[in-house]
Design an enzyme around this catalytic site. Structure first.
Site, PDB file in Angstrom:
ATOM      1  N   PRO A 131      -9.994 -10.201  -2.902  1.00  0.00           N
ATOM      2  CA  PRO A 131      -8.602 -10.219  -2.442  1.00  0.00           C
ATOM      3  C   PRO A 131      -8.588 -10.507  -0.935  1.00  0.00           C
ATOM      4  CG  PRO A 131      -9.001  -8.324  -3.856  1.00  0.00           C
ATOM      5  CD  PRO A 131     -10.334  -8.930  -3.548  1.00  0.00           C
ATOM      6  N   GLU A 438       0.458   0.484   6.572  1.00  0.00           N
ATOM      7  CA  GLU A 438      -0.125   1.119   5.395  1.00  0.00           C
ATOM      8  C   GLU A 438      -1.237   0.297   4.757  1.00  0.00           C
ATOM      9  OE1 GLU A 438       3.872   3.143   5.712  1.00  0.00           O
ATOM     10  OE2 GLU A 438       3.150   1.075   5.906  1.00  0.00           O
TER      11      GLU A 438
END
Length: 702
Positions: A131, A438
């Site tokens: 990813p 985050e």
């Protein structure tokens, strides 16, 4: 520089040794042979990166292929994980245990050369990547861990001479630097002045859809300068002298991370496909492979060839690595003998276990419960044990005080020159200020855990866990000891409204294999959850309430409570008429319903189920003792969607849940508005009992 102007591969006289030239030119066509033979895979980037990575692994990277897990090694992260052949090639050449047959098996089931690098599967792979951008965040975490480990274990030693101050090298592509997670992580790294972190950008200006100019046109080097990074330019990835000059310049930088812009032509020297999107993936065609070999002066009729003398020469890097490791070991042994106190701390950090003192503190906390929000209970745990467990560190995405992870009296992990009064700190700090990032926080936590000396934690509101979900998934895939502190766990958040009220999140995260999702009911269960999470070898998500909750589990021994995932909190004298299963703040509601139903003459068992993953690990006998198949009248109560509760209540059961988004208003009123009420639970028990009486032979799904 446009692809047509890109230089030809460096001639033999540009390399330090003719055998380096032979190793590189034979190695760079191996990805073409692999992908052409298989018909799928990513060869182009591996072809064009071979010279730069060969120089790095042979001359600059501190590593010992015979001991891939040597603690003193540098870390190499391939953020552009799709070009896994780039890494496997260097491991093959360096002697990590991969051979030509392993390269031929790339992407095959069970091979040591999977389609993307996998940590714990292939020796020498530092993290699972694929990813895009995640590896950049991992690299930042690894660099942060190196800085802090050195500060804790060798506080009086120059970092350049420290035993634990490895360098972190990371290779990223255009895709990695387009992803927001890399930008978040790079911004924080610049703020922290993370020296020892070197990010190499494979600037080939090609993505799957073609020229990156269609979507990616910013001044990337300028962006990194604005982050506070030093920028080094290597204009020709074919020239070993230019490559060395760039690496030397990167190593000379202190006080900040380094961004190396490495200009490449994807697939170079492929004559037709090189420099185009066609080089990114898929078989290039026999003619193109043959033409590339001719351009390199190789026989186009030969495949999977590596001259033995060139391979033997490349594998002499093992001698360099062995010497470096032996020298490190001598220094390490001398340090242990001279500094017993820090040597003991080192051993504790490697074990990442809970010390006897910390266990006593946890037991004392458990024995003195308070009717507080579970986020407050979590904060109490951190405040008690953090000073006893120096390897436990982390922070929040700008919500430390709200998430209750702002530990009193500890220092923040800050740049040495930071002089703010509110958060004093330094490189040995415990509290990390991730900023409102985050996703980067999740990727950085993974890197910190991979360092081997830390158990990191990261906090935010539960609804914003969506921002970090890809990183959480990778933590679960790798089995990393990371703890997430996700507070404000339901529509009871209240006035902030539906944007801040998680509804579907519990089951969304329970769907991730390998992630333990824990929603404790009270102070006691929160202490128990932390106690188990601290010794876990996989990630744990603590989902905690904003609002106060009553103490319900104080009479249950620690080894019989939350740590077993689900347990009987309140039972009946005889066989129960029904079972109510609840989590978190709804356990108190279940207890109220039990009392109301008892007044009607009904015997109800209450099961608290803070962690279904832990419950499913228990043996069948225990699970049967908690949820007997014979009792088919069951009700689950949780302020979230019903998604997976059917497994536990069966066809006769009822589910009290929230099936729409929240609303803006006081938390208790929003709970009532969305059906989480005493009347709803009591009514559900009556309905399931009526169903059972109509069909008494029907059993649950369990």
């Amino acid at each position: 520089m446009v692809p047509s102007e890109f230089s030809s591969p460096a001639p033999v006289d540009r390399w330090s040794d003719p055998l380096d030239f032979e190793a590189v030119r034979h190695a760079r066509v191996l990805p073409l042979d692999v992908v052409q033979a298989k018909g799928n895979g990513h060869a182009g980037t591996a072809v064009s990166l071979t010279p730069a990575l060969y120089v790095l692994f042979q001359e600059y990277l501190r590593h010992d292929p015979a001991q891939p897990d040597w603690a003193g090694r540098d870390r190499f992260v391939l953020s552009a994980g799709h070009t896994s052949l780039s890494l496997y090639l260097q491991h093959y050449l360096s002697g990590y245990g991969l051979e030509l047959d392993d390269l031929k098996k790339a992407r095959a089931l069970g091979s040591l050369t999977p389609g993307h690098p996998e940590w714990g599967h292939t020796p020498g792979v530092e993290t699972t990547t694929g990813p895009l951008g995640q590896g950049v965040g991992n690299a930042v975490g690894l660099a942060m861990a190196a800085r802090r480990t050195h500060a804790l274990l060798q506080p009086d030693t120059d970092p350049e001479e420290g035993l634990f101050r490895y360098r972190t090298w990371c290779v990223a592509g255009d895709g990695c630097l387009s992803e927001g997670v890399s930008q978040e992580a790079s911004s924080l790294a610049g703020t922290l002045g993370l020296d020892g972190l070197i990010l190499i950008w494979d600037d080939n200006r090609i993505s799957i859809e073609g020229d990156t100019a269609i979507a990616f046109t910013e001044d990337v080097a300028g962006r990194y300068r604005s982050y506070g990074w030093e920028v080094v330019e290597i204009d020709d990835a074919e020239d070993p002298a230019a490559i060395r000059a760039g690496y030397d310049a990167a190593l000379a930088v202190t006080g900040r991370p380094v961004f190396v812009r490495l200009r490449t032509r994807i697939g170079h020297p492929m004559p037709t496909v090189g420099g185009t999107a066609g080089a990114h993936s898929g078989a290039p065609g026999e003619a193109e492979v043959a033409a590339t070999k001719v351009a390199l002066g190789l026989d186009p009729e030969q495949h999977f060839v590596m001259p033995q003398d060139a391979l033997d020469h490349a594998r002499r890097v093992r001698e360099r690595g062995a010497r470096a490791r032996e020298q490190w070991q001598e220094q390490y042994d001398a340090w242990r003998a001279a500094d017993r106190e820090h040597a003991l701390l080192h051993d504790l950090m490697r074990e990442r276990d809970v010390t006897p003192q910390a266990r006593e503190l946890l037991a004392a906390l458990r024995a003195t419960p308070q009717a507080k929000a579970t986020r407050v209970a979590s904060g109490a745990v951190l405040n008690e044990i953090a000073p006893e467990l120096p390897w436990l560190w982390g922070g929040s995405a700008d919500l430390a005080e709200t998430n209750n992870v702002a530990i009193a009296g500890v220092r923040s992990f800050t740049p040495t020159e930071y002089d703010g009064d509110e958060w004093p700190g330094g490189p040995d700090g415990t509290l990390v200020h991730f900023g409102i990032r985050e996703h980067a926080m999740g990727a950085i936590l993974n890197g910190i855990a991979l360092s081997g000396y830390s158990h990191p934690f990261g906090a935010t509101f539960f609804v914003f866990s969506d921002y970090m979900r890809p990183s959480v998934r990778l933590a679960a895939l790798m089995g990393l000891p990371v703890t997430y502190v996700w507070t404000h766990d339901s529509v009871a958040v209240g006035e902030d409204g539906p944007t801040h009220q998680p509804v579907e999140h519990l089951w969304a995260h329970r769907a991730i294999p390998g992630l333990d999702v824990v929603r404790p009911a009270d102070w006691v269960e929160t202490v128990d959850a932390w106690t188990r999470a601290l010794t876990s070898d996989r990630p744990t998500a603590l989902v905690l309430s904003r609002q106060g909750v009553p103490v319900v589990g104080d009479a249950v021994p620690a080894d019989q409570g939350a740590r077993r995932g689900a347990y009987v909190l309140a039972d009946t004298d005889g066989t129960a008429d029904a079972i109510i299963i609840a989590t978190g703040s709804e356990v108190g509601l279940a207890m109220q319903a039990r009392e109301a139903l008892a007044a009607e003459g009904l015997a109800v068992r209450v099961v608290s189920a803070p962690c279904l993953e832990w419950f499913e690990e228990q043996d069948l006998a225990y699970r049967e003792s908690v949820l007997p198949r014979s009792i088919t009248a069951r009700v689950s109560v949780e302020a979230g969607t019903a998604t997976g509760w059917y497994r536990y209540v069966g066809t006769n059961g009822e589910i009290v849940s929230v099936e729409e988004f929240g609303a803006s208003g006081a938390g208790d009123l929003v709970l009532a508005e969305r059906g989480i009420t005493l009347d709803a639970v009591v009514g559900a028990v009556h309905r399931t009992l009526a169903t059972v009486r109509e069909d008494p032979k029907e059993e649950t799904a369990r």
